[in-house]
Design an enzyme around this catalytic site. Structure first.
Site, short mmCIF file in Angstrom:
data_model
loop_
_atom_site.label_atom_id
_atom_site.label_comp_id
_atom_site.label_asym_id
_atom_site.label_seq_id
_atom_site.Cartn_x
_atom_site.Cartn_y
_atom_site.Cartn_z
N LYS A 110 0.93 -1.30 -0.07
CA LYS A 110 0.12 0.09 0.07
C LYS A 110 0.90 1.18 0.09
O LYS A 110 0.42 2.45 -0.67
CB LYS A 110 -0.97 0.11 1.06
CG LYS A 110 -0.31 0.10 2.63
CD LYS A 110 -1.33 0.08 3.65
CE LYS A 110 -0.53 0.11 5.13
NZ LYS A 110 0.21 1.49 5.28
N THR A 111 1.95 1.25 0.63
CA THR A 111 2.84 2.42 0.86
C THR A 111 3.48 2.91 -0.89
O THR A 111 3.64 3.60 -1.14
CB THR A 111 4.16 2.30 1.62
OG1 THR A 111 3.49 1.87 3.00
CG2 THR A 111 4.95 3.42 1.87
N GLN B 260 -7.54 -5.25 9.64
CA GLN B 260 -6.54 -4.68 10.67
C GLN B 260 -6.99 -3.65 11.56
O GLN B 260 -5.96 -3.02 11.91
CB GLN B 260 -5.26 -4.20 9.87
CG GLN B 260 -4.58 -5.59 8.87
CD GLN B 260 -3.34 -5.27 8.63
OE1 GLN B 260 -2.44 -4.93 9.02
NE2 GLN B 260 -3.55 -4.90 7.14
N ARG C 53 2.39 -10.76 10.45
CA ARG C 53 3.56 -10.26 10.66
C ARG C 53 4.76 -11.28 10.00
O ARG C 53 5.82 -10.81 10.06
CB ARG C 53 4.05 -9.84 12.08
CG ARG C 53 2.99 -9.00 12.66
CD ARG C 53 2.64 -7.47 11.86
NE ARG C 53 1.57 -7.60 11.29
CZ ARG C 53 1.33 -7.08 10.18
NH1 ARG C 53 2.22 -6.22 9.86
NH2 ARG C 53 0.18 -6.98 9.46
N ASP D 131 -3.54 7.51 4.59
CA ASP D 131 -3.16 5.92 4.90
C ASP D 131 -3.90 5.47 6.17
O ASP D 131 -4.29 6.17 7.09
CB ASP D 131 -1.66 6.07 5.00
CG ASP D 131 -0.89 4.60 5.15
OD1 ASP D 131 -1.65 3.57 4.61
OD2 ASP D 131 0.08 4.46 5.66
N GLU D 132 -3.82 4.00 6.28
CA GLU D 132 -4.47 3.54 7.55
C GLU D 132 -6.09 3.87 7.84
O GLU D 132 -5.93 4.31 9.20
CB GLU D 132 -3.57 3.44 8.76
CG GLU D 132 -2.12 2.97 8.48
CD GLU D 132 -2.08 1.57 8.58
OE1 GLU D 132 -3.24 0.88 8.58
OE2 GLU D 132 -1.11 0.79 8.48
#
Length: 701
Positions: A57-58, A274, A635, A243-244
Site C-alpha cells: 500500500k505504501t 487490521q 507479521r 493511509d490506514e
C-alpha cells in the site's frame, strides 16, 4: 501569469492528462501489479483502496503522488498525504523524494494527521481565540491538570484521573462538547466527568494551550463554523491521500470529508481486517461510511501479498473469515507454501518462555539466523516479564518496543519545558517543571500560595509573579526570588525574538542557568552527566536544523515558536517509535507490531482470557480480538509458531488454561501440534538447558 490551477475547484481535466501523457510511466508500470496500477491511475473521483497486509500500500500512495505531479499536472503544494505515525510519514517522504526530484516536490504535505492539524491551528489560531504561540500539552500535562481540577472539585475521585482523561479523550475524538453531554449522563461518575471536561477546556484556554486530541478536534470545529477558512484549505489541498483509514476516528473522518469538499478527489487506503484500535476511538465502519457519503466511490482491492508464505496467508484468511465482512478479500502470494505453522503446548508459562528462548538460541547458533530476525508477540505487556528473564539467562540480546525514548529523558524534558515557557509564558505545566530545575530555593509553600493566587485572579503563574497583590501573601525573600526568575525569563524571551539566530539565545539560556553543573550534581557519575549534556546539545542542534530545513508546506524558514511546537509534537508521537538496528530479538505487544514484519514470529499466550482477552469475552466483542490475531499472523514472513501453557501462574497460584478458540479456527492440514499429548516432566527443562549449554560451548569451542 496566474496559474489556472490556483482557482477554487479547478483541477487538471482527464482528457488533458491523456493527451499529455500515455498511461502510467514505464518505471511505475514495471513495479506495480494490475490492481496497484489501477489504484495509482484512477484520479477522477473518490477511491477506496482495500489493502491487505503486505500488499504494497505504501508503494501505491507514493507512486500515486509521483503520478499526480509528473503526469497529471498537479502541483506538489496542492497535494497532501496523511498517516498516523511519524515513522510512516518519514518512509513516505523518503520514497517520494526518490521519485520526484528537485523543485517539483516543493510544498508537498506528507505528515501525520496531528501534524497537519497543528499546521492548520498555527495559521488560523485567531479564528478560535488562540494566540499563535499556544502550547501543546502532552499526556503528563493533561493528567496533571485534570488531577488539579479533581482535587479542587471532587477530591474523593482523585484515583480516577486516568479514567477521566481517557473518557475526555474519547469525547473529544467523537466531537462531543460538554454542553452536548450535560443532562444526558446516566450515573454520577459520568456527570462529574462532564463538569471536569468543561473545566479542563476552560483551563486549557486560560493557559493558551491545546492537548493532543485538540489537534484534530479544533480544526474540524473551525472548518464547520468558518466557511471562508474551509474554502481556503480546500483550495490549498486539491488532492488528499489517507493511509490506514480504518484507524480514523469520528473527528478525523469529518476532517477528511470537509477538506475534500463537494468535488471529492481523494484516495484512502485501509484494511478493515487490521482495525485494532477501537479502545482509542478508531471506527472501522468509517470505511463503510465512505460508500454512503460518496456514492461514486470506486473500490480497488489489493490482495497479492509480498511478505509471507502461502501457508501463513492461508491461516490468516481462514481465521479472519470467521468475522462478518462488508468487503470480502483473500490474500494470496506467488511465494512458496513454506513451513507448517507450529502450535506448541507447554506445561507452564515458565516452560513456554524457556521453549521460545531455547528455539531462538538454537536457530541463531545452528542456522546462523540473526537475532533481529525473531519477534516475540503477546497480548499484554505483563506477559513479557518472564520472557525477559529467560532471554537474559540465555544471554540473548533483546529489545523491548516502547523503551525510554530520547524525549522521555529527564534532561530533555527539562529543556523542552524551558522552550515551551519561552514561547508561551502562560504554560503553567512547563513553569512548574522548571522553576526549581536547577534549584532556585522556591519552596512548595511559596508555589502553593502562588497557585492559589493565580487561581483566584484567573491568570497564569508567570503573570501572577509580577502582580503587587501577590506580595501580600509571600515573604519578601520569596517575592524577590520569583521576581528575579521572571525578570530573567523576560530578558531571555526578548533575546529569543531579537537575536538574528534565536537558537543562540537558547544556548545562552543553558549557560545562564548553569545546567551543566546541575546535571553533574544530579547524575551518578561525570560520564553520565556528560552524556546527558550531549543529549541537550543534540536537541538544540536538531532545533537549529529544523528551522533551517523550513516548513513542510511552503519551504519557508520556520519561526522559532513553530519549530518548538513541532518538536513538542514529535516528542509526543515518537515516544513509542524509536528505531534500533542492533542485532536483538524484538519483543512487543500485538498492537505495537502492526505495520512491521519479521522472518520468524512467535505469538505467545494463545489461551482463552489472554487472546482473546477476558474483557472482550465478557463484552462479547471477539471480532477485534480476531483481527488482532490476524495482524499477528501476517507479521510473519517465513515461519510462525503459536505457543500456549497448560497452566499459568496468576497471583502466586497456578491455574489451568484453556487453549484459545483461534487455534481451532486454523486450517488443520497446515498446522503441526507439538506437545499436545505430553505431560509435564520436571526434568525436561533441565535437560533442555543442558542441551543448549552444551551446544553453545561446542560452537564457541
Amino acid at each position: 501569469m496566474p496559474d489556472p490551477n490556483d482557482q477554487l475547484g479547478t483541477v487538471p481535466a482527464p482528457d488533458k492528462i491523456a493527451a499529455r501523457f500515455i498511461s502510467v510511466s514505464l518505471f511505475m508500470a514495471n513495479k506495480l501489479n494490475p490492481r496497484q496500477k489501477e489504484s495509482v491511475e484512477y484520479i477522477s473521483g473518490p477511491l477506496l483502496v482495500l489493502a491487505g497486509a503486505g500488499s504494497g500500500k505504501t508503494s501505491v500512495i507514493t507512486q500515486k503522488i509521483a503520478y499526480l505531479i509528473q503526469e497529471c499536472g498537479y502541483r506538489a503544494h496542492n497535494i497532501a498525504a496523511v498517516t498516523f505515525t511519524n515513522k510512516a510519514a518519514r518512509e513516505m517522504k523518503a520514497r517520494v523524494s526518490k521519485l520526484v526530484k528537485g523543485k517539483a516536490s516543493h510544498g508537498l504535505i506528507v505528515s501525520t494527521f496531528h501534524n497537519l492539524g497543528l499546521n492548520i491551528l498555527r495559521k488560523e489560531s485567531d479564528a478560535i481565540g488562540l494566540k499563535s504561540n499556544f502550547t501543546l500539552f502532552d499526556d503528563h500535562d493533561s493528567k496533571a491538570l485534570i488531577k488539579d481540577i479533581i482535587l479542587r472539585s471532587a477530591p474523593n475521585a482523585v484515583d480516577e484521573v486516568d479514567y477521566f482523561r481517557n473518557l475526555i479523550s474519547l469525547w473529544k475524538n467523537d466531537l462531543k462538547e460538554p454542553d452536548d453531554l450535560r443532562g444526558k449522563m446516566e450515573d454520577a461518575t459520568h456527570a462529574l466527568a462532564v463538569e471536569i471536561y468543561a473545566e479542563y477546556n476552560r483551563m486549557l484556554s486560560a493557559y493558551n494551550a491545546v492537548d493532543f486530541d485538540d489537534l484534530i478536534r479544533l480544526p474540524t470545529l473551525m472548518f464547520l463554523n468558518h466557511n471562508e477558512i474551509l474554502s481556503k484549505w480546500q483550495r490549498r489541498i486539491r488532492y488528499l491521500l489517507v493511509d490506514e483509514y480504518q484507524d480514523t476516528n469520528i473527528s478525523q473522518y469529518l476532517l477528511v470529508k470537509l477538506l475534500v469538499g463537494d468535488d471529492p478527489r481523494f484516495t484512502v487506503v485501509g484494511d478493515d481486517d487490521q482495525s485494532i484500535y477501537s479502545w482509542r476511538g478508531a471506527r472501522p465502519e468509517n470505511l463503510v461510511k465512505l460508500q454512503e457519503d460518496f456514492p461514486h466511490l470506486k473500490l480497488v482491492k489489493l490482495e497479492q501479498n509480498y511478505r509471507s508464505t502461502g501457508l501463513i496467508l492461508k491461516a490468516a484468511n481462514t481465521v479472519i473469515d470467521n468475522n462478518p465482512h462488508v468487503f470480502k478479500k483473500t490474500l494470496w502470494s506467488e511465494m512458496d507454501f513454506g513451513d507448517k505453522i507450529r502450535i506448541i503446548r507447554t506445561p507452564s508459562d515458565d516452560a513456554e518462555a524457556e521453549r521460545i528462548a531455547n528455539e531462538i538460541l538454537h536457530q541463531h547458533l545452528v542456522r546462523k539466523c540473526d537475532y533481529k530476525d525473531f519477534a516475540i508477540l503477546y497480548r499484554g505487556n505483563h506477559q513479557a516479564r518472564i520472557m525477559e528473564m529467560k532471554l537474559q539467562q540465555n544471554r540473548i540480546p533483546y529489545k523491548m518496543n516502547g523503551g525510554t525514548s530520547f524525549f522521555a529523558k529527564a534532561e530533555i524534558k527539562d529543556v523542552m519545558s524551558y522552550l515551551r515557557l519561552l514561547i508561551n509564558p502562560d504554560d503553567d505545566a512547563a513553569f512548574l517543571r522548571i522553576i526549581n530545575t536547577p534549584r532556585r530555593e522556591i519552596g512548595p509553600a511559596t508555589l502553593e500560595k502562588l497557585n492559589d493566587y493565580a487561581a483566584v485572579r484567573g491568570i497564569s503563574l508567570v503573570s501572577s509573579c509580577s502582580e503587587l497583590g501577590l506580595r501580600q501573601h509571600l515573604t519578601p525573600k520569596a517575592s524577590e526570588r520569583l521576581e528575579r526568575f521572571t525578570g530573567w525569563l523576560d530578558r531571555t524571551i526578548e533575546k529569543l525574538h531579537t537575536l538574528d539566530n534565536p537558537v543562540m539565545a537558547i544556548r545562552e539560556m543553558i549557560t545562564d542557568i548553569n545546567y551543566e553543573a546541575w546535571l553533574r550534581q544530579d547524575s551518578t557519575s561525570d560520564k553520565m552527566a556528560e552524556k546527558r549534556l550531549a543529549n541537550v546539545h543534540i536537541l538544540i542542534d536538531g532545533l537549529q536544523s529544523m528551522m533551517e530545513r523550513g516548513n513542510d508546506e511552503d519551504d519557508t524558514d520556520l519561526a522559532i515558536g513553530d519549530a518548538i511546537g513541532k518538536l513538542v509534537l514529535r516528542d509526543m508521537m515518537e515516544r513509542q517509535e524509536e528505531e534500533n538496528e542492533e542485532d536483538a530479538v524484538q519483543m512487543m505487544t500485538l498492537h505495537a507490531s502492526k505495520g512491521l514484519e519479521f522472518p520468524h514470529v512467535f505469538i505467545m499466550g494463545l489461551e482463552e482470557e489472554l487472546l482473546p482477552h477476558r474483557n472482550s469475552i465478557e463484552s462479547g466483542d471477539i471480532e477485534e480480538e480476531r483481527r488482532l490475531m490476524y495482524v499477528g499472523i501476517t507479521r510473519a514472513q517465513k515461519t510462525l509458531a503459536l505457543t500456549f501453557a497448560s497452566r499459568r501462574k496468576q497471583f502466586g497460584e497456578l491455574i489451568d488454561c484453556t487453549p484459545s478458540r483461534f487455534l481451532d479456527e486454523l486450517p488443520e492440514d497446515d498446522i503441526r501440534w507439538i506437545g499436545a499429548e505430553e505431560k509435564a516432566k520436571p526434568d525436561n527443562r533441565e535437560e533442555n538447558a543442558n542441551t543448549i549449554s552444551n551446544l553453545r560451548a561446542m560452537l564457541n569451542g
